[in-house]
Motif scaffolding. Structure first.
Motif, PDB file in Angstrom:
ATOM      1  N   ASP A 127      42.502  18.775 -59.420  1.00 30.04           N
ATOM      2  CA  ASP A 127      42.990  20.258 -60.815  1.00 30.04           C
ATOM      3  C   ASP A 127      42.296  21.362 -59.647  1.00 30.04           C
ATOM      4  OD1 ASP A 127      44.039  18.027 -62.154  1.00 30.04           O
ATOM      5  OD2 ASP A 127      42.272  18.380 -63.443  1.00 30.04           O
ATOM      6  N   LEU A 128      40.992  21.504 -58.978  1.00 29.62           N
ATOM      7  CA  LEU A 128      40.195  22.742 -58.453  1.00 29.62           C
ATOM      8  C   LEU A 128      41.716  23.079 -57.514  1.00 29.62           C
ATOM      9  CD1 LEU A 128      37.201  21.792 -58.467  1.00 29.62           C
ATOM     10  CD2 LEU A 128      38.162  23.574 -60.048  1.00 29.62           C
ATOM     11  N   ALA A 129      42.138  21.620 -56.634  1.00 28.20           N
ATOM     12  CA  ALA A 129      42.762  22.278 -55.439  1.00 28.20           C
ATOM     13  C   ALA A 129      44.201  22.956 -56.476  1.00 28.20           C
ATOM     14  CB  ALA A 129      42.953  21.033 -54.877  1.00 28.20           C
ATOM     15  N   ALA A 130      44.775  22.313 -57.554  1.00 27.90           N
ATOM     16  CA  ALA A 130      46.416  23.244 -57.720  1.00 27.90           C
ATOM     17  C   ALA A 130      45.780  24.323 -58.463  1.00 27.90           C
ATOM     18  CB  ALA A 130      46.505  22.100 -58.759  1.00 27.90           C
ATOM     19  N   ALA A 131      44.586  24.564 -58.743  1.00 29.54           N
ATOM     20  CA  ALA A 131      44.447  26.008 -59.114  1.00 29.54           C
ATOM     21  C   ALA A 131      44.451  26.553 -57.976  1.00 29.54           C
ATOM     22  CB  ALA A 131      43.064  25.783 -60.417  1.00 29.54           C
ATOM     23  N   ALA A 132      43.862  26.637 -57.058  1.00 30.18           N
ATOM     24  CA  ALA A 132      43.543  27.916 -55.878  1.00 30.18           C
ATOM     25  C   ALA A 132      44.717  27.601 -55.600  1.00 30.18           C
ATOM     26  CB  ALA A 132      42.598  26.885 -54.661  1.00 30.18           C
ATOM     27  N   ASP A 133      45.859  27.026 -55.737  1.00 28.10           N
ATOM     28  CA  ASP A 133      47.145  27.091 -54.991  1.00 28.10           C
ATOM     29  C   ASP A 133      47.989  27.990 -55.855  1.00 28.10           C
ATOM     30  OD1 ASP A 133      47.030  25.672 -52.732  1.00 28.10           O
ATOM     31  OD2 ASP A 133      47.987  23.592 -54.354  1.00 28.10           O
ATOM     32  N   LYS A 134      47.460  27.771 -57.388  1.00 26.18           N
ATOM     33  CA  LYS A 134      48.903  28.691 -57.768  1.00 26.18           C
ATOM     34  C   LYS A 134      47.875  30.696 -58.292  1.00 26.18           C
ATOM     35  CE  LYS A 134      49.307  26.786 -61.866  1.00 26.18           C
ATOM     36  NZ  LYS A 134      49.332  26.331 -63.398  1.00 26.18           N
ATOM     37  N   VAL A 135      46.183  30.269 -57.813  1.00 27.41           N
ATOM     38  CA  VAL A 135      46.034  31.658 -57.743  1.00 27.41           C
ATOM     39  C   VAL A 135      46.352  32.265 -56.581  1.00 27.41           C
ATOM     40  CG1 VAL A 135      43.922  32.852 -57.180  1.00 27.41           C
ATOM     41  CG2 VAL A 135      44.118  31.163 -58.789  1.00 27.41           C
ATOM     42  N   LEU A 136      46.213  31.830 -55.993  1.00 25.38           N
ATOM     43  CA  LEU A 136      46.633  32.461 -54.123  1.00 25.38           C
ATOM     44  C   LEU A 136      48.032  32.882 -54.337  1.00 25.38           C
ATOM     45  CD1 LEU A 136      46.924  33.349 -51.654  1.00 25.38           C
ATOM     46  CD2 LEU A 136      46.997  30.545 -50.482  1.00 25.38           C
ATOM     47  N   ARG A 137      48.851  31.812 -55.097  1.00 26.73           N
ATOM     48  CA  ARG A 137      50.845  31.797 -55.327  1.00 26.73           C
ATOM     49  C   ARG A 137      50.697  33.551 -55.862  1.00 26.73           C
ATOM     50  NH1 ARG A 137      50.992  26.564 -55.950  1.00 26.73           N
ATOM     51  NH2 ARG A 137      51.845  26.646 -57.643  1.00 26.73           N
ATOM     52  N   ARG A 138      49.990  33.766 -57.378  1.00 30.50           N
ATOM     53  CA  ARG A 138      49.658  35.009 -57.671  1.00 30.50           C
ATOM     54  C   ARG A 138      49.661  35.880 -57.450  1.00 30.50           C
ATOM     55  NH1 ARG A 138      46.994  32.300 -63.572  1.00 30.50           N
ATOM     56  NH2 ARG A 138      48.672  31.194 -64.218  1.00 30.50           N
ATOM     57  N   LEU A 139      48.170  35.938 -56.353  1.00 27.78           N
ATOM     58  CA  LEU A 139      48.287  37.546 -55.873  1.00 27.78           C
ATOM     59  C   LEU A 139      48.422  37.300 -54.496  1.00 27.78           C
ATOM     60  CD1 LEU A 139      44.360  35.777 -55.241  1.00 27.78           C
ATOM     61  CD2 LEU A 139      45.041  37.294 -56.691  1.00 27.78           C
ATOM     62  N   VAL A 140      49.369  36.632 -54.391  1.00 24.53           N
ATOM     63  CA  VAL A 140      49.972  36.932 -52.752  1.00 24.53           C
ATOM     64  C   VAL A 140      51.983  37.379 -53.703  1.00 24.53           C
ATOM     65  CG1 VAL A 140      51.992  35.780 -51.741  1.00 24.53           C
ATOM     66  CG2 VAL A 140      49.674  35.328 -51.437  1.00 24.53           C
ATOM     67  N   ALA A 141      52.199  37.034 -54.476  1.00 29.15           N
ATOM     68  CA  ALA A 141      53.258  37.662 -55.390  1.00 29.15           C
ATOM     69  C   ALA A 141      52.910  39.035 -56.144  1.00 29.15           C
ATOM     70  CB  ALA A 141      53.579  36.929 -56.816  1.00 29.15           C
ATOM     71  N   ALA A 142      51.721  38.984 -56.578  1.00 26.72           N
ATOM     72  CA  ALA A 142      51.526  40.720 -56.985  1.00 26.72           C
ATOM     73  C   ALA A 142      51.008  41.832 -55.569  1.00 26.72           C
ATOM     74  CB  ALA A 142      50.322  40.872 -57.213  1.00 26.72           C
ATOM     75  N   ALA A 143      50.862  40.893 -54.975  1.00 32.22           N
ATOM     76  CA  ALA A 143      51.104  42.244 -53.546  1.00 32.22           C
ATOM     77  C   ALA A 143      51.964  42.305 -52.840  1.00 32.22           C
ATOM     78  CB  ALA A 143      49.848  41.306 -52.242  1.00 32.22           C
ATOM     79  N   ARG A 144      53.223  40.659 -53.187  1.00 26.15           N
ATOM     80  CA  ARG A 144      54.484  41.645 -53.105  1.00 26.15           C
ATOM     81  C   ARG A 144      55.664  42.682 -54.099  1.00 26.15           C
ATOM     82  NH1 ARG A 144      56.543  38.755 -48.563  1.00 26.15           N
ATOM     83  NH2 ARG A 144      56.546  36.570 -48.765  1.00 26.15           N
ATOM     84  N   TYR A 145      54.827  42.388 -55.045  1.00 25.53           N
ATOM     85  CA  TYR A 145      54.955  43.216 -56.165  1.00 25.53           C
ATOM     86  C   TYR A 145      54.782  44.846 -56.017  1.00 25.53           C
ATOM     87  CZ  TYR A 145      56.100  45.374 -60.638  1.00 25.53           C
ATOM     88  OH  TYR A 145      57.086  46.339 -61.776  1.00 25.53           O
ATOM     89  N   ALA A 146      53.468  45.035 -55.708  1.00 23.01           N
ATOM     90  CA  ALA A 146      52.841  46.039 -55.286  1.00 23.01           C
ATOM     91  C   ALA A 146      53.269  46.547 -53.933  1.00 23.01           C
ATOM     92  CB  ALA A 146      51.994  45.908 -55.323  1.00 23.01           C
ATOM     93  N   SER A 147      53.727  46.265 -52.897  1.00 23.69           N
ATOM     94  CA  SER A 147      54.609  46.983 -52.357  1.00 23.69           C
ATOM     95  C   SER A 147      56.398  47.587 -52.061  1.00 23.69           C
ATOM     96  CB  SER A 147      54.769  45.959 -50.481  1.00 23.69           C
ATOM     97  OG  SER A 147      55.609  44.674 -51.102  1.00 23.69           O
TER      98      SER A 147
END
Length: 341
Positions: free
Chosen positions: A59-79
């Motif tokens: 569950d922690l691994a799945a949560a880490a994957d989800k957090v990373l996806r969100r952060l990358v998506a936010a960075a793409r949007y900010a760009s």
């Protein structure tokens, strides 16, 4: 050939700025970004625990994957947020990688097959990615590739006026600074801005800048193209032709007695004659505390580049005292370039 830019991500403002900087730099180079989030007990962001459905590893691994996806998506949007200079960052391919490991170990391991490592600078108490903490220190002293440390405000409107500013490199006539000058010239050419060279004279306890002392003379091979000359194309420079922009400088060692300023001029002249070299602004020579003068000059630059010239023994010496002080007080994105392969 090493082409990826590795960036540490941990949901802090510093890592967000580092990810934005990496996307921007990768868009110029035409390379991929590898976003790395470490999630061992002492390394994972609090956001991972907040969304994990249980403390179990799966569950922690799945949560880490989800957090990373969100952060990358936010960075793409900010760009794409109206900043034309960073618009192309949204199109950069990003490999998202979560690693069950300490942050320092994960980033150092990922660096071995990459061309550039990027981390965010944060106050010690704010995040484990802080340069003052174990992760930043480990990367600064042990990373086998060029390291860029990005302050947390690097992506804000207040700092975007730096986009047209020159790249600044500190040069002292050493082989390490010659390598840093060549790398900085490649970055300036990519960004289509001038390269500003600052030679800081010796301070108390060392030989005055105008004295004549035995020293190693860095010799840049003038027939070698810059890592990115013409812009967007990788020059074939053998082992040093890497997508992250690192390239070695041929150096001839001698014990001739020369004026240190003359050796610095040789480095500058060599950079100017390289194919695809950016405009090189007149060399500045100043006396005083090297780190203080470099940090002051960095206020009018978009990137500060320094060579790591220490020989080991103590952590600060393995990096070099001037570079160590500059990183501890980083005011703009700062690159540390090592002279080994």
């Amino acid at each position: 050939m090493r082409t990826e830019i590795v960036v540490g991500v941990d949901a802090s403002p510093g890592s967000a700025a580092a990810l934005a900087w990496a996307l921007d730099d990768a868009s110029r180079r035409g390379v991929r970004v590898r976003a790395v989030l470490a999630w061992a007990d002492d390394s994972r962001p609090a956001e991972v625990d907040a969304i994990a459905t249980s403390p179990g590893l799966e569950d922690l691994a799945a949560a880490a994957d989800k957090v990373l996806r969100r952060l990358v998506a936010a960075a793409r949007y900010a760009s794409t947020g109206g900043d034309r200079l960073r618009l192309s960052g949204a199109q950069v391919p990003v490999d998202e990688r979560t690693v069950y490991s300490t942050a320092a170990h994960a980033l150092l391991q990922e660096s071995f097959d990459a061309g550039l490592l990027v981390i965010g600078a944060e106050p010690r108490a704010a995040t484990r990615w802080a340069l003052a903490g174990p992760v930043g220190d480990a990367c600064a002293h042990e990373a086998p590739i060029p390291l860029v440390v990005v302050p947390p405000d690097a992506g804000t409107a207040r700092s975007r006026h730096r986009a047209g500013k020159p790249v600044l490199v500190g040069v002292d006539g050493s082989r390490a600074s010659a390598i840093a000058a060549r790398w900085a010239a490649g970055e300036a050419a990519l960004r289509r801005v001038p390269l500003r060279v600052l030679h800081v004279a010796a301070v108390r306890g060392t030989a005055p800048a105008q004295s004549r002392v035995p020293m190693t003379i860095p010799v840049i091979n003038r027939t070698s193209a810059l890592p990115w000359a013409p812009v967007g194309a990788v020059a074939a420079t053998g082992r040093g032709g890497r997508g992250g922009g690192w390239a070695p400088v041929a150096a001839a060692r001698t014990h001739a007695v020369l004026d240190p300023v003359d050796s610095v001029r040789r480095v500058v002249a060599g950079v100017r004659t390289m194919p695809g070299a950016p405009p090189v602004e007149p060399m500045s020579v100043a006396g005083g505390a090297a780190a203080t003068l470099l940090l002051e000059a960095a206020g009018d630059a978009q990137l500060l580049v320094l060579g790591a010239r220490g020989a080991g023994g103590f952590p600060a010496l393995s990096l070099g005292s001037t570079a160590h002080q500059c990183l501890a007080r980083v005011s703009c994105p700062t690159a540390i370039i090592r002279g080994h392969g």
